[in-house]
Design an enzyme around this catalytic site. Sequence first.
Site, PDB file in Angstrom:
ATOM      1  N   ARG A  16       0.806  -1.220   0.000  1.00 47.85           N
ATOM      2  CA  ARG A  16       0.000   0.000   0.000  1.00 47.85           C
ATOM      3  C   ARG A  16       0.843   1.276   0.000  1.00 47.85           C
ATOM      4  O   ARG A  16       0.335   2.358  -0.220  1.00 47.85           O
ATOM      5  CB  ARG A  16      -0.965  -0.020   1.204  1.00 47.85           C
ATOM      6  CG  ARG A  16      -2.028  -1.088   1.082  1.00 47.85           C
ATOM      7  CD  ARG A  16      -2.716  -1.395   2.406  1.00 47.85           C
ATOM      8  NE  ARG A  16      -1.955  -2.356   3.209  1.00 47.85           N
ATOM      9  CZ  ARG A  16      -2.347  -2.848   4.386  1.00 47.85           C
ATOM     10  NH1 ARG A  16      -3.504  -2.447   4.906  1.00 47.85           N
ATOM     11  NH2 ARG A  16      -1.606  -3.702   5.043  1.00 47.85           N
ATOM     12  N   LYS A 353      32.474  26.897   2.485  1.00 48.54           N
ATOM     13  CA  LYS A 353      32.700  25.448   2.437  1.00 48.54           C
ATOM     14  C   LYS A 353      34.105  25.142   2.910  1.00 48.54           C
ATOM     15  O   LYS A 353      35.047  25.806   2.486  1.00 48.54           O
ATOM     16  CB  LYS A 353      32.513  24.939   1.011  1.00 48.54           C
ATOM     17  CG  LYS A 353      32.622  23.438   0.883  1.00 48.54           C
ATOM     18  CD  LYS A 353      33.292  22.981  -0.403  1.00 48.54           C
ATOM     19  CE  LYS A 353      34.770  23.222  -0.398  1.00 48.54           C
ATOM     20  NZ  LYS A 353      35.494  22.603  -1.512  1.00 48.54           N
TER      21      LYS A 353
HETATM   22  C1  UD1 Z   1      -1.855  -6.673  11.034  1.00 50.37           C
HETATM   23  C2  UD1 Z   1      -2.836  -7.569  11.808  1.00 50.37           C
HETATM   24  C3  UD1 Z   1      -4.083  -6.754  12.145  1.00 50.37           C
HETATM   25  C4  UD1 Z   1      -3.675  -5.540  12.957  1.00 50.37           C
HETATM   26  C5  UD1 Z   1      -2.612  -4.723  12.218  1.00 50.37           C
HETATM   27  C6  UD1 Z   1      -2.082  -3.643  13.129  1.00 50.37           C
HETATM   28  C7  UD1 Z   1      -2.543  -9.841  10.904  1.00 50.37           C
HETATM   29  C8  UD1 Z   1      -3.108 -10.883  10.026  1.00 50.37           C
HETATM   30  N1  UD1 Z   1      -3.207  -8.704  10.965  1.00 50.37           N
HETATM   31  O1  UD1 Z   1      -2.506  -6.297   9.818  1.00 50.37           O
HETATM   32  O2  UD1 Z   1      -4.986  -7.572  12.914  1.00 50.37           O
HETATM   33  O3  UD1 Z   1      -4.828  -4.751  13.229  1.00 50.37           O
HETATM   34  O4  UD1 Z   1      -1.507  -5.553  11.846  1.00 50.37           O
HETATM   35  O5  UD1 Z   1      -1.162  -2.809  12.495  1.00 50.37           O
HETATM   36  O6  UD1 Z   1      -1.527 -10.071  11.524  1.00 50.37           O
HETATM   37  N2  UD1 Z   1       4.920  -9.148   7.752  1.00 50.37           N
HETATM   38  C9  UD1 Z   1       5.927 -10.052   7.546  1.00 50.37           C
HETATM   39  N3  UD1 Z   1       5.690 -11.107   6.724  1.00 50.37           N
HETATM   40  C10 UD1 Z   1       4.503 -11.327   6.141  1.00 50.37           C
HETATM   41  C11 UD1 Z   1       3.452 -10.403   6.354  1.00 50.37           C
HETATM   42  C12 UD1 Z   1       3.694  -9.321   7.176  1.00 50.37           C
HETATM   43  O7  UD1 Z   1       7.020  -9.896   8.072  1.00 50.37           O
HETATM   44  O8  UD1 Z   1       4.366 -12.338   5.421  1.00 50.37           O
HETATM   45  C13 UD1 Z   1       5.180  -8.008   8.634  1.00 50.37           C
HETATM   46  C14 UD1 Z   1       5.062  -6.662   7.897  1.00 50.37           C
HETATM   47  O9  UD1 Z   1       6.314  -6.278   7.373  1.00 50.37           O
HETATM   48  C15 UD1 Z   1       4.598  -5.741   9.008  1.00 50.37           C
HETATM   49  C16 UD1 Z   1       3.825  -6.651   9.955  1.00 50.37           C
HETATM   50  O10 UD1 Z   1       4.223  -7.965   9.646  1.00 50.37           O
HETATM   51  O11 UD1 Z   1       5.704  -5.183   9.697  1.00 50.37           O
HETATM   52  C17 UD1 Z   1       2.320  -6.502   9.808  1.00 50.37           C
HETATM   53  O12 UD1 Z   1       1.957  -6.833   8.473  1.00 50.37           O
HETATM   54  P1  UD1 Z   1       0.886  -6.022   7.641  1.00 50.37           P
HETATM   55  O13 UD1 Z   1       0.749  -6.641   6.306  1.00 50.37           O
HETATM   56  O14 UD1 Z   1       1.164  -4.586   7.718  1.00 50.37           O
HETATM   57  O15 UD1 Z   1      -0.417  -6.391   8.482  1.00 50.37           O
HETATM   58  P2  UD1 Z   1      -1.758  -5.555   8.605  1.00 50.37           P
HETATM   59  O16 UD1 Z   1      -2.580  -5.753   7.399  1.00 50.37           O
HETATM   60  O17 UD1 Z   1      -1.431  -4.156   8.976  1.00 50.37           O
HETATM   61 CA    CA Z   2       0.432  -2.906   9.161  1.00 44.71          CA
END
Ligand code: UD1
Ligand code: CA
Length: 456
Positions: A16, A353
């Site tokens: 995003r 500088k």
């Molecule tokens: C996640 C939570 C959601 C919460 C939100 C808060 C889940 C399924 N959902 O959603 O309930 O409200 O955070 O901010 O956990 N990441 C990895 N590997 C992956 C996927 C993600 O390392 O395969 C890391 C991302 O880099 C990030 C974090 O996990 O730092 C959260 O992932 P993101 O995709 O942002 O989750 P949200 O959709 O925000």
């Molecule tokens: Ca997030």
Amino acid sequence: MSSPHIVILAAGKGKRMRSALPKVLHPILFRPMIHYVLDTALALPHASLTMVVGHGEDDVRKHCENYPTVQFVKQEKQLGTADAVRAVAPRLAGKTGSLLLLSGDVMLLRPETLALLLESHAQHKRACTVTTAKVPDPTGYGRILRNATGDFTEIREHGDCTPSERSVDEVNSGIYCFEIADLFPALERIDNRNQQGEFYLTDVVKILLGERKKVGTFLLADPREMEGINDRLALSKVESWLSARINRQWMLEGVSIQHPDTVLIDTTTRIEPDVVIESHCTLIGARVSAGSYLESNCRIQNSEIGRDVRIKQGSYVEDSRVGEHCSVGPYAHLRPGTVLDRDVKIGNFVEVKKAHFAEGAKASHLSYIGDAEIGKHVNLGCGFITCNYDGTHKHQTVIEDHVFVGSDSQAVAPVTIGRGSYVAAGSTITDNVPAGSLALSRGRQVNKPNYKKKPG
Ligand code: UD1
Ligand code: CA
């Protein structure tokens, strides 16, 4: 309570953000957002610190070189948050105690808040504590679902919620505390049958509850601390909040800030009391001593400003040192390697500088001074220029103490103008000037009388 193992999830792509840069490297107040999360983690007692990387792994590792205690684990494919935690199993699965899980995109959480979370987790002897908050707009977050008696039953992701579940305003922050012994077996039972086809860590809640393990929530007093940065709107919102938090702290410590919502001060800047900062200033890695005054629109970067200095409007100071009682600007540019001793005056539209100005020296108007050593109480007239570059190399100009340089003069480096000398206005100095001399290098004026024809 033993120190927890801390894990930071930072493998996601951050779709995003619509960016070529990995999300956790996007800058907030001039530092990659992951640095803030690392600083917070390091402020807490911990048994180990592990970061899960994947997307843009090399870049992310490179930007964390200043954090030597972090251990990296690679998540091969970004299959979801549960899969990301599973990647640390080889390192932590056999361990005992708690695991504090942080997210690389939630960077406003304070160590004090996390200490409270750890305390609550230990006190209630839970298998899992989910940090939650009540937010005005829960769109995008996982919702905290409860039964009729108010007991926490599960987390449901936004995309999987019914319209009535979407109206729940208590959301998952993505920050958790787990008992390691309970977490890793439960992760093996998570599937990806959901709207996004991902392995959701959030499903661990209902799995643990099904095993009659104790699960609970820890509600944040300030929901802003959990703002997750998923897009550039959230990025700018979080940056404003962080900036307000920093500026507020400096004001409480005796710094006056005019229109603080226009002033950006990074977390590495230090400011003494009785400094005044007018609107639209930016301070990055700055040290500003007591009594100094920064007029509007100045940028001070990796620089030290001594006591009682005035930096006038629109000046840019980078990698420089400004001694006490100096005056700089308006619209001056101090470039890397500028050192001003005390009582120096750098006036409007002056660029400096790699130059040292000794006590009391002045360059008041429209000058370029590069690769130069300027002695005590030297006066450089309007429009003075050091010609420091021959197209291949840079050369040094030395102007000894008490020299007076007339306006519109140039020094073609390498050249030395000896102590107490005078340079006549409009001179181009190509040869060394012995101490105490007058150097004059311009064509003599010739007047041709009666040059203009008489009318008629
Ligand atoms: C996640 C939570 C959601 C919460 C939100 C808060 C889940 C399924 N959902 O959603 O309930 O409200 O955070 O901010 O956990 N990441 C990895 N590997 C992956 C996927 C993600 O390392 O395969 C890391 C991302 O880099 C990030 C974090 O996990 O730092 C959260 O992932 P993101 O995709 O942002 O989750 P949200 O959709 O925000
Ligand atoms: Ca997030």
